[in-house]
Each structure stands twice: as C-alpha cells, then as structure tokens.
Design an enzyme around this catalytic site. Sequence first.
Site, short mmCIF file in Angstrom:
data_model
loop_
_atom_site.label_atom_id
_atom_site.label_comp_id
_atom_site.label_asym_id
_atom_site.label_seq_id
_atom_site.Cartn_x
_atom_site.Cartn_y
_atom_site.Cartn_z
N SER A 198 87.33 4.29 -59.17
CA SER A 198 85.86 3.92 -58.76
C SER A 198 85.62 5.69 -59.10
CB SER A 198 85.92 3.76 -57.36
OG SER A 198 85.15 3.16 -57.15
N ASP A 216 78.02 3.74 -60.43
CA ASP A 216 79.90 4.13 -60.49
C ASP A 216 80.42 3.71 -61.02
OD1 ASP A 216 80.91 1.58 -59.36
OD2 ASP A 216 81.96 1.68 -57.81
N ASP A 220 83.88 2.65 -61.97
CA ASP A 220 84.14 1.60 -62.71
C ASP A 220 82.96 0.77 -62.47
OD1 ASP A 220 84.00 1.83 -59.59
OD2 ASP A 220 85.90 0.35 -59.66
N ASP A 233 81.44 -1.12 -60.37
CA ASP A 233 81.37 -2.49 -59.66
C ASP A 233 80.32 -2.46 -59.06
OD1 ASP A 233 82.44 -0.52 -58.49
OD2 ASP A 233 84.30 -2.26 -57.67
#
Length: 453
Positions: free
Chosen positions: A99, A243, A245, A247
């Site tokens: 992440s 961010d 990743d 999500d």
Amino acid sequence: MTADLSQLVKAYDVRGVVPDQWDESLAELFGAAFVQVTGAEAIVIGHDMRPSSPGLSRAFARGAAARGVDVTEIGLCSTDQLYYASGAFDLPGAMFTASHNPAKYNGIKMCRAGASPVGQDTGLTEIRELVESWIDSGAPASDATPGAITQRDTLEDYAGYLRSLVDLTSIRPLKVVVDAGNGMGGHTVPTVFAGLPLDLVPMYFELDGTFPNHEANPLDPANIVDLQQRVREEGADLGIAFDGDADRCFVVDEHGDPVSPSAVTALVASRELAKHGGGTVIHNLITSWSVPEVVREQGGTPVRTRVGHSFIKAEMARTGAIFGGEHSAHYYFRDFWNADTGMLAALHVLAALGGQDGTLSELVAAYDRYAASGEINSTVDDQTARLTAIRETYQGREGVTIDELDGLTVTADDWWFNVRPSNTEPLLRLNAEARDEATVAKVRDEVLDLIRG
C-alpha cells in the site's frame, strides 16, 4: 529468517521488509497455506509496481499450483482491481502490495471468493500457523496434479464495471488533476477515465515502486502539497490523490483545500441512498457527526462500527448495507462485493460535481459541518494507564457519555473525542470534533494533557 511471523502477519494482511523479514521462499509457503485454509480449487493473484512484487507474486502462485490449484495471474493491478477479479470470477484472491509503505516493504492482502476478507479472525491466523510449521521442512508434498498458471488482463473489464455503477455520460466537462504518487492509479486511471468528459492532468503516473516524488500516502498532508499547487496553477475543478495500491482516494477542492474523507463519505452515502431508495450505511466511530446526520436526512440508517476494514466489511455483510466509509479514505460498496474501492468513490465525486453548476467547495459545504482535530498520535509508556486516567477524568461529568466500542469515546452535546491504542506501536491516537474551532481546540488540548501527562 526467524520462524516467528508475529511481526510480519498483521491483523488484516501480511506486511514486512523484503528480504529481511520475508522473501520468495516464504511467499511460496504462504501460497500453499492460503489454498489449504481456504479450500480453494482456483485462485486469482495480482501485484503492484514494487520491484519485489512480480517475484513474490509468482512464488505464491507456484506454492498454490503445487497443491493442485489453478492460478489466474492478472499481473499489474490496483488492490480494488484484484477485488473486482475475486468478485467477478468468484475466486479467492491475493494482492501483492504494501500500500503506502516505503519501497523496502511488501505484503499480501488476501480474500476469499467474492472479495470476502481474510483477516486475523477469518483465516489469517491459521495461514500464519501453517507457514510457521513449514519454514524448516517446507510444505508437505501434495498428491494432487499441479494446477495451471495462466495470465488474464482484467483492466478493461474492471473499468467497464466501475463505469456501469456511476453514470458520468451527462456531466459537464471537468478539469481534474490526479496524483497517482507513482503507484497503481497511474495504471488504472487512464483506462477508467477514458472517454469521459474530463480534462485529465496526470501527476506521477509513471509506475515506480521506489516512490521518487513523495510517499504514496495522501492522508499525510506533506504528500498532497504538489497536488494542491497543481490544482491552483491549472485552475482545475478538483484534484484526486491515490495511495500506492489505489484502493484509497483523497480529494482536494478547486482552491487546493483538502476535502474531509468524512465529507466524501456523506456525499457518496447520499448518492447511494438516492440510488437504492434508502438503506443502511456503515461508518466508523471517528467519522464526523455529519455522516450519520446526512444518512438520516436522506432516509437511511447509519450503523457505527470500529475502525478497520474487517469490521466495516463484517457489518456490511451482517446488515446488507449499501455503503460504508472510514475517515482514512476507505470507501466500501455493496455493488462492489462490500469491498473498498477509491476509484468508485472518485467517480461518485466527479458525477456529483459534474451534475451541477457549483464548485466542489460549495458542494461539500453541506457535508462538512463541524470542526475537527485530525488524528494526533502520541507515544506513551502505558496505554492502559493513560486510557484509565482519561476515563476517570470524564466519568460522572454532567451531560457526558462514555463508550468503549473501540478505545474510549467521550461525547457531550457540542463535542466528542475518541482515543484508541495502536495495535502495533506504543501509541494513542486522538480524534476530536466540535461545533466550532475554539471548542475543538480546547477539547484537544485538555485530552492531550491527559495523554502526555
């Protein structure tokens, strides 16, 4: 490498430094353990742009295939694109990402079929125990015929599915600056936004897991400074930051001012309630009072829960909620298998803004009704002792209620605060809100004195 995985396996995922804490040999064991615990016959795997991700992902695939499981690799993807694949194919999935963590980290977010979460209480503990038992000897040999590993591109299907959930065809043209932070938003945004009436100004779309421009964590104000400046320079209608990743999404208005994730939650909730003709909306206990107020005003039922995606998703499944939001900028949709997707939230913001003539700051004013402290972290020697001191200070005060759903929440007529202990660090996290700036400052300072004593 130690057989103790307690620092690697977190409450919701696997996350640690590569290769100090884990490597491809360990990833292969996680693949074998994942399919054993889930009982899967086939799985889907995706990964982000970190240098270590392709190798770790392929090792996990080998471990799964060796136990007779067919593996579909979707390659580079955002975490919500992996959730899409898990939901659309009805397969358990694994996403290789850390992440917003720095480049040296990597991790695995795992889910069962239909993007149902695998966390500490839903299989992750068992996966960890299996891997620990296999570290010295390796996974036991399987009698199964090895499964096939195949590749499949899901980006167009993912984008099409998201666009089917939000009608953007009739919005007015908008100029939007998007900061992908060298993360997976740079991969997904061009395809999701293709053909929409948007003048896209891309920032840091080059996939680079070393994050050369700034950390891919838009909740840290330092990481949206570039976006804020670019929005002002371009005269854009809004800015969006993802961010690492992709999500989570964070929004700034036409002035470059941050839009509270609670205001985004309230905005999207009102749209989802209108779309579904009512329903339940989940919010965690550090979201603004605005959220349950707006939900009730729009004919919905707000349900308050603990902080953390496993709690949100569990409550969504239990209540059949149509939407859920967290103040960390995670947004969950029943139409997306109860999973979190920053991209779908971003599309809702674009649709809401483009469906009327006002500015974003004017639009969100109706959903941003209170003054907030933001989250303030304090290092403490004894979390329990500090929480006890706070409880004793406020207990018995007239007009004050206390609950301990998640940490300690103290509520009065015109303010509230929550203090939660970190699960992984010696920290207490304070969030406070009030009807005006002076009151929230007073409450914040009083509680910080007790925390930092």
